[in-house]
Design a protein around this motif. Structure first.
Motif, PDB file in Angstrom:
ATOM      1  N   ILE A 155      -6.604  27.583  -1.495  1.00  0.00           N
ATOM      2  CA  ILE A 155      -7.021  26.362  -0.788  1.00  0.00           C
ATOM      3  C   ILE A 155      -5.925  25.292  -0.907  1.00  0.00           C
ATOM      4  O   ILE A 155      -5.542  24.664   0.071  1.00  0.00           O
ATOM      5  N   ALA A 156      -5.411  25.130  -2.125  1.00  0.00           N
ATOM      6  CA  ALA A 156      -4.366  24.125  -2.336  1.00  0.00           C
ATOM      7  C   ALA A 156      -3.128  24.442  -1.500  1.00  0.00           C
ATOM      8  O   ALA A 156      -2.547  23.560  -0.865  1.00  0.00           O
ATOM      9  N   GLU A 157      -2.755  25.701  -1.512  1.00  0.00           N
ATOM     10  CA  GLU A 157      -1.593  26.141  -0.723  1.00  0.00           C
ATOM     11  C   GLU A 157      -1.746  25.827   0.756  1.00  0.00           C
ATOM     12  O   GLU A 157      -0.803  25.444   1.432  1.00  0.00           O
ATOM     13  N   THR A 158      -2.957  26.050   1.258  1.00  0.00           N
ATOM     14  CA  THR A 158      -3.217  25.830   2.673  1.00  0.00           C
ATOM     15  C   THR A 158      -3.303  24.348   2.988  1.00  0.00           C
ATOM     16  O   THR A 158      -2.723  23.856   3.956  1.00  0.00           O
ATOM     17  N   LEU A 159      -4.028  23.662   2.121  1.00  0.00           N
ATOM     18  CA  LEU A 159      -4.288  22.244   2.326  1.00  0.00           C
ATOM     19  C   LEU A 159      -3.008  21.414   2.272  1.00  0.00           C
ATOM     20  O   LEU A 159      -2.799  20.518   3.089  1.00  0.00           O
ATOM     21  N   VAL A 160      -2.151  21.717   1.333  1.00  0.00           N
ATOM     22  CA  VAL A 160      -0.952  20.893   1.165  1.00  0.00           C
ATOM     23  C   VAL A 160      -0.075  20.996   2.427  1.00  0.00           C
ATOM     24  O   VAL A 160       0.523  20.015   2.863  1.00  0.00           O
ATOM     25  N   ARG A 161      -0.062  22.146   3.042  1.00  0.00           N
ATOM     26  CA  ARG A 161       0.728  22.316   4.263  1.00  0.00           C
ATOM     27  C   ARG A 161       0.092  21.571   5.431  1.00  0.00           C
ATOM     28  O   ARG A 161       0.776  20.975   6.245  1.00  0.00           O
TER      29      ARG A 161
ATOM     30  N   ASN B 266       0.793  -1.239   0.000  1.00  0.00           N
ATOM     31  CA  ASN B 266       0.000   0.000   0.000  1.00  0.00           C
ATOM     32  C   ASN B 266       0.819   1.280   0.000  1.00  0.00           C
ATOM     33  O   ASN B 266       0.314   2.330  -0.355  1.00  0.00           O
ATOM     34  N   GLY B 267       2.048   1.191   0.482  1.00  0.00           N
ATOM     35  CA  GLY B 267       2.838   2.402   0.712  1.00  0.00           C
ATOM     36  C   GLY B 267       2.752   2.823   2.166  1.00  0.00           C
ATOM     37  O   GLY B 267       1.777   2.505   2.862  1.00  0.00           O
ATOM     38  N   ALA B 268       3.782   3.527   2.611  1.00  0.00           N
ATOM     39  CA  ALA B 268       3.824   3.983   3.997  1.00  0.00           C
ATOM     40  C   ALA B 268       2.723   4.997   4.280  1.00  0.00           C
ATOM     41  O   ALA B 268       2.262   5.131   5.415  1.00  0.00           O
ATOM     42  N   GLU B 269       2.288   5.736   3.241  1.00  0.00           N
ATOM     43  CA  GLU B 269       1.245   6.740   3.449  1.00  0.00           C
ATOM     44  C   GLU B 269      -0.016   6.129   4.044  1.00  0.00           C
ATOM     45  O   GLU B 269      -0.685   6.739   4.862  1.00  0.00           O
ATOM     46  N   ILE B 270      -0.353   4.912   3.605  1.00  0.00           N
ATOM     47  CA  ILE B 270      -1.583   4.272   4.089  1.00  0.00           C
ATOM     48  C   ILE B 270      -1.418   3.897   5.562  1.00  0.00           C
ATOM     49  O   ILE B 270      -2.345   4.039   6.364  1.00  0.00           O
ATOM     50  N   LEU B 271      -0.220   3.449   5.915  1.00  0.00           N
ATOM     51  CA  LEU B 271       0.046   3.140   7.318  1.00  0.00           C
ATOM     52  C   LEU B 271      -0.021   4.417   8.161  1.00  0.00           C
ATOM     53  O   LEU B 271      -0.569   4.438   9.269  1.00  0.00           O
ATOM     54  N   ARG B 272       0.517   5.482   7.623  1.00  0.00           N
ATOM     55  CA  ARG B 272       0.472   6.774   8.328  1.00  0.00           C
ATOM     56  C   ARG B 272      -0.974   7.242   8.455  1.00  0.00           C
ATOM     57  O   ARG B 272      -1.364   7.778   9.488  1.00  0.00           O
TER      58      ARG B 272
ATOM     59  N   LEU C 201       0.663  13.066   5.467  1.00  0.00           N
ATOM     60  CA  LEU C 201       1.000  12.403   4.209  1.00  0.00           C
ATOM     61  C   LEU C 201       2.211  13.106   3.585  1.00  0.00           C
ATOM     62  O   LEU C 201       2.084  13.841   2.610  1.00  0.00           O
ATOM     63  N   PRO C 202       3.397  12.885   4.164  1.00  0.00           N
ATOM     64  CA  PRO C 202       4.571  13.665   3.738  1.00  0.00           C
ATOM     65  C   PRO C 202       4.958  13.438   2.280  1.00  0.00           C
ATOM     66  O   PRO C 202       5.454  14.354   1.630  1.00  0.00           O
ATOM     67  N   PHE C 203       4.725  12.211   1.781  1.00  0.00           N
ATOM     68  CA  PHE C 203       5.128  11.931   0.398  1.00  0.00           C
ATOM     69  C   PHE C 203       4.165  12.597  -0.580  1.00  0.00           C
ATOM     70  O   PHE C 203       4.577  13.272  -1.511  1.00  0.00           O
ATOM     71  N   THR C 204       2.869  12.396  -0.330  1.00  0.00           N
ATOM     72  CA  THR C 204       1.864  12.936  -1.229  1.00  0.00           C
ATOM     73  C   THR C 204       1.878  14.457  -1.208  1.00  0.00           C
ATOM     74  O   THR C 204       1.750  15.108  -2.248  1.00  0.00           O
ATOM     75  N   ALA C 205       2.051  15.032  -0.021  1.00  0.00           N
ATOM     76  CA  ALA C 205       2.090  16.490   0.079  1.00  0.00           C
ATOM     77  C   ALA C 205       3.261  17.050  -0.724  1.00  0.00           C
ATOM     78  O   ALA C 205       3.137  18.072  -1.396  1.00  0.00           O
ATOM     79  N   GLU C 206       4.383  16.346  -0.670  1.00  0.00           N
ATOM     80  CA  GLU C 206       5.551  16.812  -1.427  1.00  0.00           C
ATOM     81  C   GLU C 206       5.277  16.765  -2.931  1.00  0.00           C
ATOM     82  O   GLU C 206       5.657  17.663  -3.684  1.00  0.00           O
ATOM     83  N   GLU C 207       4.580  15.710  -3.333  1.00  0.00           N
ATOM     84  CA  GLU C 207       4.221  15.547  -4.739  1.00  0.00           C
ATOM     85  C   GLU C 207       3.278  16.690  -5.169  1.00  0.00           C
ATOM     86  O   GLU C 207       3.437  17.274  -6.245  1.00  0.00           O
TER      87      GLU C 207
END
Ligand SMILES: [Zn+2]
Ligand SMILES: [Zn+2]
Ligand SMILES: [Zn+2]
Length: 923
Positions: A751-757, A616-622, A763-769
């Motif tokens: 919204i995107a700017e706020t949400l990603v932070r 699943n990826g670590a994101e799912i565990l997180r 979700l550190p990987f997805t947020a970075e993406e």
């Protein structure tokens, strides 16, 4: 002209499918290549410091789900504090010394070992698993100083352990004493309270006659000359050779019971019960006396030629037995206390391997558990056994070998709980700490209030030797903190191996002399309890270097640590510095399977973090950790994981939609001034602002499940099914540069700017993406993890506006439901084929009249609102029919003005207008 080409359809290279198991390792490599962790440290320099101090896992085996959860929660804390603007360094550590590793290396044999070789192998073993666990923890996306972790076996750490012991010695907090301790006869070592586990054990239950040899004639003259005994009960017959006293309770009544030609002394309240247990056929109570009146009674040991002293103790109860407690001060904590009070010898005739010393008549050389039936039989032969049976009760076992342990008095080193008021001061400090959950305070307070002195010596090899010497002449220990510091300086250079490698003369400062005048010494061979090792970490790690400060803001570990690491850390900090090492302590729950059972190999229900990550990826565990209240026991199953994958997909798709609609948006060029933002866009920004506030509050209270659910609901409910749904028409069909579209994009971008932070800690990987796609080449920082939670969004806070729209969302749901029904009934296909007639009560009608462009908000082609005084104030009734007019080939709305423009046939007036402006722009 292909009309589809005139729509502003979303474009993005942010993939719909994440493919996390492939993406994450690449991202980790990139972060490492970019020295991200160092850059974060650099970026936060000078900001307020926040310290989460890592509790060291034990360096053996792979990580399991519990350790994964532990590290992820810590990472959520550290990452969210970092995003909140704190300088929050995280230095991970490992607990390296101790019995499990030593036993892996040497097995159970203790004789003829090459100590230095064993220690070298233990060191290599710990190092190997430290490396394995480090890789596994990093894979979870946990940020920290992985290149410089703290290891309890490092030179410096070992030296600091010695120095802290020196500090206890300097303050007079340590003593050596003979004392009963939990002792494993298989592992041949003393065990700390935390190393003992309780489990059912079948014991002997024997009632034993202790002959009364004097005092009877004056106490109960009518019994003069009778054959009289005190009846005592024990579940450990093997402790009888060490019996030195019988304990009565001063305030209980004791009965002299005549039965079968003899007299037995028993607590009056227990006569009936004992008679039953011992099958006393006929009995008669001759006389009852208060316990304290029995002081003059002279009693003999059942078979050894010595007195068994009559004493009084408050731990005597009427729950079981006879109300008389067989007392062996060398084999029990309470007996030991009684022994101290009455000046009895702390007598232990049992050696390290659990065998009676040769001097013990009849039983010398016999192992204590084997001796139980032999002693019972011996008592019977001597006429000292009244009854025997078996009892299953909770009994201490060794945590390592799981065999039952014994209590045995041995010379041990102790930190005295009463020395320097350690107990009282520790209890005071507990009250100043914030405990989450709150029951932690009671739990640790009770443990500190009731614990015996801390036995810190272990008869093992893999640890830090207690740096004390014994005078060869007077045998007294040389308790000199300066000597300890000298030894610690040697450890600093050579590790504690120096203790075994060097001679006494090479360890002692030149000219060291015992107070008795002698100059020859031996060294101590006990090592320090590993809980002292890990409990020293606050002192070793939070040393003022690398931005680390003492005390820690947070300790965060599992529920067994109130008697483990939280506990030992507190005692060491209070004992050497006078204060708790932490400001707050958080405790997470256990990880369980779907049925709430612990995971074990035998049950076959183990879910390994490595497998979850691979699939699943670590994101799912997180996400799992973020979605639960981790302070309670946490369940996981394939079904739970599949729900989380679905949730992740929704979060990802919402993000993708935001990104896709920003492909032609340059915030510095295209943003609409706040005053020109459309009302719906202002509403979305206001929602974002309040979600941001709520999420940040959740982060600051470490309630990550609140953060997760807040963000999830915002994405799925507010954005996906409401705002973005309405926005589609405007984003796609309005002129690319129109205020209508730019206003929407301005909102989406913010919204995107706020949400990603806000997403980044979870979700550190997805947020970075998302970060890379959102800013492309113009990112405000090279990584989302270098940024902070958005403050700009706060100015869009607008409670009045949110209140105005709250009602609207409800009404829209009623309309959507009606549309869905007519879609089901095939009256309409797309909602744009619908005409909606709303009959509304007075207040609802005037409310709806306050909104412009209702048909766009409801995604229908025609809408007609009529006030109906017969309805309740807020009531609405919706009917759906097919819209009249013609379908615009571009925007799919049905209007009466399709085809009015000869230049753009087939489209509505609104689209024709857009297309003509669009052409101008193109030209
Ligand atoms: Zn053991
Ligand atoms: Zn001496
Ligand atoms: Zn149109």
């Amino acid at each position: 002209m292909d009309l589809k080409d005139t729509l502003n359809l979303p474009k993005t290279d942010f993939q719909m499918k994440a493919n996390l198991p492939t993406l994450e390792p690449k991202m980790l490599e990139r972060w490492e290549r970019d020295f991200l962790y160092s850059k974060i440290r650099e970026a936060r320099k000078g900001q307020p410091v926040f310290i989460l101090h890592d509790g060291p896992p034990y360096a053996n085996g792979h990580i399991h789900l519990g350790t994964a959860l532990n590290k992820i929660v810590k990472d959520l804390i550290v990452k969210s504090k970092t995003m909140a603007g704190f300088d929050a360094p995280y230095v991970p550590g490992w607990d390296c010394h101790g019995l499990p590793i030593e036993i892996k290396v040497v097995g159970k044999k203790k004789a003829n070992l090459d100590v230095l070789k064993v220690r070298q192998e233990c060191r290599e073993y710990a190092n190997k698993f430290m490396g394995i666990q480090r890789d596994e923890f990093r894979r979870l996306g946990v940020f920290g100083d992985w290149e410089n972790p703290y290891l309890t076996m490092s030179n410096h750490y070992e030296a600091e352990i010695a120095r802290l012991l020196g500090e206890f010695i300097r303050r007079g907090g340590v003593y050596k004493g003979l004392k009963p301790v939990h002792w494993c006869i298989t592992c041949e070592t003393a065990l700390a309270e935390a190393e003992v586990e309780y489990g059912d054990h079948k014991s002997y239950s024997v009632y034993v006659r202790f002959p009364i040899a004097g005092g009877l004639d004056s106490l109960v003259p009518e019994l003069t000359g009778s054959s009289a005994f005190v009846l005592a009960w024990t579940t450990t017959p093997w402790t009888l050779p060490a019996n030195l006293a019988l304990a009565f309770h001063r305030d209980f009544n004791y009965a002299f019971v005549r039965t079968g030609g003899e007299v037995l002394l028993i607590a009056a309240d227990l006569v009936e019960q004992v008679a039953k247990e011992c099958s006393l056929a006929e009995y008669e109570v001759v006389r009852t006396l208060r316990g304290e009146e029995l002081a003059g009674l002279k009693v003999r040991h059942p078979w050894i030629d010595r007195e068994s002293k009559t004493v009084f103790a408050t731990h005597v109860t009427l729950d079981q037995g006879t109300g008389v407690v067989h007392t062996a001060p060398g084999h029990g904590q309470e007996d030991y206390m009684t022994g101290l009070e009455y000046g009895l010898e702390i007598y232990n005739p049992v050696d390290n391997s659990g065998r009676f010393v040769p001097e013990i008549e009849h039983f010398g050389g016999m192992q204590v558990f084997e001796a139980n039936p032999r002693i019972t039989e011996f008592l019977r032969e001597r006429g000292r056994l009244v009854a025997q049976g078996e009892i299953v009760h909770s009994y201490p076992h060794c945590w390592r070998c799981h065999n039952p342990v014994i209590f045995r008095a041995t010379p041990q080193w102790f930190i005295g709980m009463e020395l320097n008021d350690l107990r009282e001061r520790a209890l005071d400090e507990i009250r100043k700490v914030t405990w989450k959950p709150g029951w932690g305070e009671d739990r640790i307070s009770n443990m500190i209030a009731n614990r015996p002195d801390w036995c810190i010596s272990r008869q093992r090899l893999w640890g830090v030797p207690i740096p004390v010497f014994y005078c060869k002449s007077c045998r007294n220990p040389l308790m000199d903190a300066k000597v300890v510091d000298h030894v610690a300086d040697i450890f600093e250079l050579e590790t504690a191996d120096a203790w075994y490698r060097r001679s006494v003369a090479e360890l002692l400062p030149a000219g060291t002399t015992c107070p008795c005048g002698a100059k020859e010494f031996d060294k101590e061979f006990d090592i320090v309890d590993v809980w002292f090792d890990s409990g020293s970490s606050h002192h070793v790690v939070l040393n003022g270097q690398g931005g680390l400060q003492w005390p820690a803001d947070v300790y965060m570990e599992g529920p067994d640590q109130h008697r483990g690491w939280f506990h030992s850390s507190l005692l060491i900090a209070v004992g050497t510095r006078g204060a708790a090492p932490y400001r707050s302590v958080i405790c997470h729950g256990w990880t369980l399977d779907a049925q709430g059972r612990a995971m074990s190999k035998s049950l076959g229900n183990v879910i390994a973090p490595g497998d979850v990550i691979k699939d699943n990826g670590a994101e799912i565990l997180r996400l799992w950790v973020a979605s639960i209240d981790y302070t309670e026991d946490a369940r996981i199953s394939e079904e739970i994981l599949s729900r989380l994958r679905e949730a992740y997909r929704k979060l990802r798709n919402t993000s993708r939609y935001l990104l896709g609609n920003l492909f032609d948006f340059d915030p510095s060029r295209d943003s609409v001034p706040d005053s020109q933002l459309l009302e719906l866009d202002r509403w979305a920004l206001a929602r974002m602002a309040s979600v941001s506030q709520k999420a940040q509050e959740g982060y600051s209270r470490y309630d990550f499940h609140i953060v997760y659910h807040t963000l999830y609901n915002f994405c799925v409910v507010d954005l996906s099914s409401f705002y973005l749904d309405i926005l589609k028409d405007r984003l796609y069909t309005a002129g690319p540069n129109s205020v209508a579209r730019r206003s929407a994009q301005t909102a989406l971008f913010r919204i995107a700017e706020t949400l990603v932070r806000l997403m980044a800690p979870l979700l550190p990987f997805t947020a970075e993406e998302i970060w890379s796609s959102l800013y492309r080449e113009k990112a405000p920082a090279a990584s989302v993890h270098l940024s902070e939670f958005s403050k700009e969004i706060e100015r869009h806070q607008d409670l009045e506006l949110l209140a105005r729209w709250e009602r609207f969302e409800d009404i829209r749901q009623v309309v959507s439901k009606a549309l869905e029904e007519s879609r089901q009934g095939k009256t309409i296909g797309n909602s744009l084929e619908a005409r909606t007639d709303i009959r509304a009560g007075r207040r609802a009608a005037s409310y709806l009249a306050g909104f412009e462009g209702l048909r766009y908000l409801f995604l229908v082609s025609e809408i007609n609102v009529v006030e109906d005084a017969t309805l309740a104030e807020d009531e609405i009734q919706v009917s759906v029919s097919r819209a009249s007019g013609t379908k615009c080939e571009r925007c799919w709305h049905y209007t009466s003005d399709v085809g009015v423009s000869s230049q753009f046939p087939g489209v509505c007036a609104r689209c024709a207008q857009t297309l003509s402006e669009r052409d101008e722009v193109t030209i």
